[in-house]
Scaffold this active site. Structure first.
Site, mmCIF file in Angstrom:
data_model
loop_
_atom_site.group_PDB
_atom_site.id
_atom_site.type_symbol
_atom_site.label_atom_id
_atom_site.label_comp_id
_atom_site.label_asym_id
_atom_site.label_seq_id
_atom_site.Cartn_x
_atom_site.Cartn_y
_atom_site.Cartn_z
ATOM 1 N N GLU A 122 0.831 -1.217 0.000
ATOM 2 C CA GLU A 122 0.000 0.000 0.000
ATOM 3 C C GLU A 122 0.864 1.264 0.000
ATOM 4 O OE1 GLU A 122 -2.892 -0.705 -0.585
ATOM 5 O OE2 GLU A 122 -3.491 -2.541 0.458
ATOM 6 N N HIS A 146 -2.568 2.131 8.639
ATOM 7 C CA HIS A 146 -3.618 1.267 8.095
ATOM 8 C C HIS A 146 -3.692 -0.012 8.922
ATOM 9 C CE1 HIS A 146 -5.966 -1.219 5.447
ATOM 10 N NE2 HIS A 146 -4.950 -1.999 5.132
ATOM 11 N N HIS A 148 -6.593 -3.497 10.268
ATOM 12 C CA HIS A 148 -7.763 -4.326 9.948
ATOM 13 C C HIS A 148 -8.576 -4.599 11.218
ATOM 14 C CE1 HIS A 148 -5.308 -6.297 6.374
ATOM 15 N NE2 HIS A 148 -5.572 -5.012 6.171
ATOM 16 N N GLU A 176 -17.521 11.523 22.621
ATOM 17 C CA GLU A 176 -16.187 11.987 22.238
ATOM 18 C C GLU A 176 -15.924 11.875 20.729
ATOM 19 O OE1 GLU A 176 -13.272 13.162 24.225
ATOM 20 O OE2 GLU A 176 -15.123 13.769 25.200
ATOM 21 N N HIS A 217 -12.389 -4.351 4.512
ATOM 22 C CA HIS A 217 -10.923 -4.408 4.561
ATOM 23 C C HIS A 217 -10.349 -3.757 5.830
ATOM 24 C CE1 HIS A 217 -6.926 -4.216 2.189
ATOM 25 N NE2 HIS A 217 -6.692 -3.996 3.462
HETATM 26 P P1 13P Z 1 1.478 -5.475 3.183
HETATM 27 O O1 13P Z 1 2.028 -6.653 3.947
HETATM 28 O O2 13P Z 1 1.997 -5.432 1.772
HETATM 29 O O3 13P Z 1 1.701 -4.183 3.936
HETATM 30 O O4 13P Z 1 -0.093 -5.682 3.033
HETATM 31 C C1 13P Z 1 -0.916 -5.772 4.142
HETATM 32 C C2 13P Z 1 -2.234 -5.095 3.946
HETATM 33 O O5 13P Z 1 -2.890 -4.816 4.895
HETATM 34 C C3 13P Z 1 -2.686 -4.790 2.565
HETATM 35 O O6 13P Z 1 -3.806 -3.946 2.585
HETATM 36 ZN ZN ZN Z 2 -4.900 -4.021 4.478
#
Ligand code: 13P
Ligand code: ZN
Length: 278
Positions: A122, A146, A148, A176, A217
């Protein structure tokens, strides 16, 4: 001094460990980038001395991404396929310090990825988001995170995938929330991850928001500090958990925070609550 001992590296590593402890990073899930200050790049150059840089490589494997606004800048970023859990355990193998060329189209690794590899898949999203935020914040916003988180991902299956629906649902969970993200959250519909297309969609929303949901995602957060990036991730995931708990109760909510309530919070805490979310 060793590179891993520099304060910004230590803070980067700390965020990775906290994210792992929170369960936000199964396997290699998630990625983190930091736009280094000129003084930090200078300190790294001093430590590296005559060490030969890696080869120049396209920012995006397809060669169709450039961030001219960040040409020549340096970044600390997690490696593709690397586990957040291992960043503290073996930092030099898990992350990279990368330098961009003047056009912002190629990078070379100056430190890290000791056993090979490349920056996160990413990287294009991270750099395009950082470019937008650098321009809008005058260099204040430097962290893109980023992850998950499970409840937020669950929410993307049951709440309509619009900025307004997500913003209102999240704001309504905890008083909040409109204090922490008064601008709301953006939502990107499901897309293939990695590469230019999702990076363009995300960076467009970063013009308006500091937090952008990727349907089915995860979440991208932009912040000035590592603490704030993690703070946003945790707040939004906790809010999403409350949304899912309320939905799972099977009961129709009896109450919530009114539009006037959101406006009053905005007035009290200096956040501009956008009209379109009321
Ligand atoms: P990477 O291991 O390439 O960072 O990918 C993980 C991910 O969350 C892709 O969206
Ligand atoms: Zn990801």
């Amino acid at each position: 001094m060793k590179i891993a001992e520099l304060p910004f590296v230590k803070e980067f590593v700390r965020l990775c460990s906290i994210g792992d402890a929170q369960g936000f990073h199964e396997r290699n899930g998630g990625n983190l980038s930091y736009h280094m200050r000129p003084t930090e790049a200078k300190a790294v150059r001093g430590i590296l001395g005559a060490k030969k840089p890696g080869p120049w490589t396209d920012v995006d494997p397809k060669g169709d991404v450039a961030v001219p606004g960040l040409g020549g800048e340096w970044f600390l970023v997690t490696g593709s396929g690397k586990f957040f859990r291992n960043v503290a355990y073996d930092t030099e193998a898990s992350v990279a310090i990368c330098e961009l060329d003047k056009e912002g189209a190629h990078y070379r690794v100056r430190w890290g990825l000791r056993d090979g590899g490349r920056p996160t898949s990413e990287f294009s999203s991270h750099l395009m988001n950082l470019e937008v935020k650098d321009r809008l914040s005058g260099g204040r916003v430097r962290v893109i995170y980023h992850a998950h988180p499970a409840n937020l991902i669950a929410m993307t299956y049951v709440v309509p995938l619009t900025d307004r629906d997500f913003t209102r649902a999240l704001w309504n969970t905890m008083t909040e929330c409109p204090v922490i993200f008064p601008e709301g959250v953006g939502v990107v519909k499901w897309m293939v991850p990695g590469g230019r297309e999702v990076a363009v969609a995300t960076s467009k929303l970063m013009e308006t928001y500091n937090n952008v949901v990727w349907a089915h995602h995860g979440l991208f957060c932009a912040a000035d500090t590592f603490d704030n990036a993690m703070g946003q991730m945790e707040t939004i995931e906790k809010a999403a958990k409350i949304v899912m708990l309320v939905l799972s109760s099977g009961r129709k909510p009896l109450t919530g925070i009114s539009s006037d309530g959101f406006l009053a919070i905005g007035r009290m805490y200096g956040g501009d609550i956008p009209e379109r979310f009321l």
